[in-house]
Design a protein around this motif. Structure first.
Motif, mmCIF file in Angstrom:
data_model
loop_
_atom_site.group_PDB
_atom_site.id
_atom_site.type_symbol
_atom_site.label_atom_id
_atom_site.label_comp_id
_atom_site.label_asym_id
_atom_site.label_seq_id
_atom_site.Cartn_x
_atom_site.Cartn_y
_atom_site.Cartn_z
ATOM 1 N N LEU A 1 0.827 -1.210 0.000
ATOM 2 C CA LEU A 1 0.000 0.000 0.000
ATOM 3 C C LEU A 1 0.859 1.256 0.000
ATOM 4 C CD1 LEU A 1 -2.947 -0.936 2.343
ATOM 5 C CD2 LEU A 1 -3.062 -0.324 -0.056
ATOM 6 N N SER A 2 1.979 1.223 0.731
ATOM 7 C CA SER A 2 2.867 2.387 0.750
ATOM 8 C C SER A 2 3.401 2.657 -0.647
ATOM 9 C CB SER A 2 4.039 2.154 1.703
ATOM 10 O OG SER A 2 3.547 2.008 3.006
ATOM 11 N N GLY A 3 3.815 1.576 -1.332
ATOM 12 C CA GLY A 3 4.319 1.753 -2.693
ATOM 13 C C GLY A 3 3.235 2.297 -3.601
ATOM 14 N N PHE B 1 -0.287 10.487 1.362
ATOM 15 C CA PHE B 1 1.158 10.512 1.119
ATOM 16 C C PHE B 1 1.792 11.757 1.730
ATOM 17 C CE2 PHE B 1 4.867 11.528 -1.464
ATOM 18 C CZ PHE B 1 5.534 10.316 -1.491
ATOM 19 N N LEU B 2 1.115 12.900 1.567
ATOM 20 C CA LEU B 2 1.690 14.161 2.038
ATOM 21 C C LEU B 2 1.535 14.366 3.537
ATOM 22 C CD1 LEU B 2 0.603 16.552 -0.832
ATOM 23 C CD2 LEU B 2 2.885 15.721 -0.328
ATOM 24 N N TYR C 1 5.563 10.050 4.398
ATOM 25 C CA TYR C 1 6.211 8.997 3.618
ATOM 26 C C TYR C 1 7.521 9.443 3.024
ATOM 27 C CZ TYR C 1 2.786 5.516 3.788
ATOM 28 O OH TYR C 1 1.989 4.551 4.239
ATOM 29 N N LEU C 2 7.428 10.611 2.364
ATOM 30 C CA LEU C 2 8.577 11.108 1.634
ATOM 31 C C LEU C 2 9.738 11.297 2.593
ATOM 32 C CD1 LEU C 2 8.788 11.875 -1.302
ATOM 33 C CD2 LEU C 2 8.848 14.211 -0.537
ATOM 34 N N GLY C 3 9.407 11.854 3.780
ATOM 35 C CA GLY C 3 10.431 12.084 4.779
ATOM 36 C C GLY C 3 11.133 10.784 5.132
ATOM 37 N N GLN C 4 10.353 9.706 5.259
ATOM 38 C CA GLN C 4 10.925 8.419 5.632
ATOM 39 C C GLN C 4 11.847 7.870 4.538
ATOM 40 O OE1 GLN C 4 8.191 5.273 6.249
ATOM 41 N NE2 GLN C 4 8.827 5.012 8.372
#
Lengths: 310, 356
Positions: A39-41, B121-122, B126-129
């Motif tokens: 799901l993350s992907g 996502f924002l 996530y991006l930070g990780q």
């Protein structure tokens, strides 16, 4: 394991006796973790794919619009059906004029309304005005055009730049009211209280403390409203219509005549079967997007300078 | 800046002079002129505030009054009629109402899927990780410049998605004609060939049609959904998230089980507002939907919407047709007002619930 040893030394029952510590390990072979990973992907891919249209639009504008861009498109008039060359100078002037007129009408009204809202936060009228503004935010732009047609075009008897500007006003007003109110509210209350404590009347407080402090936020709202209005087509289609001639004749602007605008030019030319017109539509789209983005970026640059509440 | 200029006179005067109060200089009731200006200014700000409400009322009034002749003449059969033909004076807007709702609902489904994913996502870092993992690989995760990069990229991504909303709809229309339609046409016609027995694919895409219009419409409402959902997601109290992690839930079990349900009201409000925007969107649809008055389930057949009908017919309408178009505008106004007011109320309740 250290805890377990400690516990057995103390002759107590081992609370972790039945626990398989291998279960707690992070491993993609377990369905729960795998699901999490997939799901993350997925969410990453979906988010990035949402940006594909943006880059595609920008690429097409730069490629097809940039190809046709020259000094001539800014200085010449729109070409007739099979003519080559030409430009959209009058449409740029028309867009700027109508947006300018709309700003001149909307900014005083919007800021005064915002002052009322910020000064009388709890009153019934303020609640109603705020609600009306929020409803206007989602107001379909074509209906602003229908209204301006009914109120201005039918009463004055013709398509005009003024009617177009009035239609744009309706779309700009809620943005200016809501952002200005926010900006005025963000002024630290200690500043306002200091002014009142020094004996300033509410009007003096507004003019000498609240407005000067809130001006970056207000300008952000105004620029965002301009950015929105400049790109609007629907309200101009049957209020300002279109014109193949310059707005200025005999030394003064013709406000009561049909007026060209970039957005309507793009709409008209996009549907034409002639290569020259389609190319001009792309060039006009590039110019329009650059105008809108410039207004947007200028607006955003102001918002960073706001005084913070502490 | 203002506070400094106000404070300046006090700072400039010598400390001793501060206590030497001369009557009429420092403490002084507002003069008559000042209180008059004050009253006038407050009165005028009150009047301008009333203007906004009057404007909304006047818009509804003006459109209704212009529509009255047509309402008398056409009656309610206007809403159910399927033929729009000015030559035989037959006017029915059932296909337009169908087209408006059909395109908007499809766009809402696609826009929500993408918009909500972007919001998650924002807001979930996530991006930070990901960036942190990469930076740690280079042993840069504590570096003063590189350590800030993840936040900056996340901010940039958020602004890029907001930028989608800044592009004028007529430019999207132009892009749709010259990019989207040629791009999806082979795929759509292949679907029609293989799955033509399904109502959804029963016609081929010969140019403009529902599908390209829906795609562009979904792109246009995505930023609204993302912005409002992201606000709703970030205002979920952190203790709920921490409690879920503490109980051993994975990240997505937390998102589905705790965060999305808590933020659901805000997300729903955002969806309703986006739906309202889709209903009223004109230019991209007028350019891409095909302007053909038919009721069809097919994704590839041309259709029409209320807003596109207005945009196409208003410029060359005679006095009688104007009244009929005003009637159609009134129907559109009714639908969008109901949706927008509903959305505004939901968001207001959501923000109130968040404060409590």
């Amino acid at each position: 394991m250290a805890t377990a040893n400690l516990n057995s030394n103390l002759n107590m029952t081992d609370p972790f006796a039945g626990v398989d510590f291998g279960q707690l390990e992070h491993s993609l072979r377990r369905p729960r973790t795998l699901m999490d990973f997939v799901l993350s992907g997925l969410v990453t891919v979906v988010t990035l794919s949402a940006l594909v249209p943006l880059f595609s639009v920008i690429w097409m504008l730069a490629w097809r619009g940039g190809k046709r861009l020259s000094v001539a498109v800014f200085t010449q008039l729109p070409p007739a059906a099979l003519e080559s060359g030409g430009g959209f100078g009058n449409a740029i002037v028309g867009t700027l004029l109508m947006v300018g007129l709309a700003v001149a009408i909307t900014v005083p009204v919007g800021i005064m309304t915002a002052i009322y809202l910020a000064q009388n936060r709890q009153s019934k009228l303020a609640e109603a005005v705020r609600f009306a503004s929020k409803v206007l935010t989602g107001f379909p732009s074509i209906l602003a055009g229908v209204f301006a047609y009914g109120a201005i075009v039918l009463t004055t008897g013709g398509y005009s730049a003024l009617a177009g500007a009035v239609a744009l006003c309706i779309l700009m007003l809620p943005t200016i009211v809501l952002t200005s109110e926010d900006a005025i509210r963000m002024v630290p209350s200690r500043m306002k209280e200091a002014a009142i404590g020094m004996g300033a009347t509410p009007t003096q407080t507004v003019w000498m403390v609240l407005l000067p402090t809130a001006i970056p936020g207000i300008l952000t709202g105004v620029m965002l409203a301009i950015a929105r209005a400049a790109g609007e087509t629907a309200p101009l289609l049957f209020t300002a219509l279109f014109s193949n001639y310059w707005l200025f004749s005999h030394g003064h602007a013709q406000l009561m005549r049909p007026t060209a605008s970039l957005a309507v030019l793009i709409y008209n030319f996009a549907g034409m079967p002639f290569e020259n017109q389609v190319e001009l539509a792309w060039a006009a789209a590039l110019v329009l997007v650059l105008l809108v983005l410039a207004a947007n970026l200028i607006g955003r640059s102001f918002s960073g300078r706001q005084v913070q509440q502490s | 800046m203002a506070s400094k200029s106000l404070a300046a006179p006090v700072a400039n005067s010598a400390p001793g002079a501060l206590f030497a109060i001369r009557p009429g200089e420092i403490t002084q009731a507002p003069s008559r002129w000042q209180s008059m200006v004050d009253k006038a200014f407050r009165g005028s700000s009150f009047l301008f505030a009333c203007c906004t409400i009057l404007l909304v009322t006047f818009i509804v009034f003006r459109i209704t009054v212009s529509a009255i002749p047509a309402m008398r003449h056409e009656g309610l059969s206007f809403l159910s009629g399927r033929v729009w033909d000015p030559n035989t004076a037959q006017h029915g807007i059932a296909p337009q109402i169908w087209g408006t709702l059909y395109t908007s609902i499809l766009a809402l489904v696609i826009g929500t899927a993408f918009g909500l994913a972007a919001a998650v996502f924002l807001s979930e870092g996530y991006l930070g990780q990901i960036m942190f993992a990469i930076l740690r690989g280079f042993n840069l995760h504590l570096h003063p410049f590189w350590a800030k990069v993840p936040d900056r990229i996340e901010d940039l991504l958020r602004q890029l998605i907001e930028l989608l909303a800044a592009i004028p709809s007529v430019v999207y229309g132009l892009w749709g004609i010259f990019v989207v339609i040629p791009l999806i046409r082979p795929a759509c016609n292949w679907l029609h060939l293989k799955l033509g027995w399904m109502a959804l694919f029963s016609t081929d895409l010969s140019g403009p049609g529902v599908m390209p219009a829906v795609i562009v419409l979904a792109i246009m409402i995505l930023p609204t959904i993302t912005a409002i959902s992201r606000d709703a997601l970030t205002s979920v109290p952190p203790k709920l998230r921490m409690a879920a992690y503490g109980l051993g839930a994975t990240r997505w079990e937390t998102i589905f089980g705790v965060i999305l349900p808590t933020a659901s009201r805000g997300i729903f409000g955002g969806m309703v507002l986006a739906f309202g925007r889709a209903l009223g969107e004109t230019m991209a649809l007028a350019m891409l939907v095909g302007n053909s008055n038919r009721i069809s389930l097919s994704l590839f057949s041309p259709a029409n919407t209320l807003a596109a009908l207005l945009a196409n017919n208003f410029p060359e309408a005679g006095p009688e047709e104007v009244s009929i178009l005003m009637y159609a505008a009134l129907v559109l106004l009714g639908i969008t007002l109901i949706v927008n007011i509903f959305g505004a109320i939901i968001l207001q309740q959501a923000s109130r619930a968040a404060v409590e």
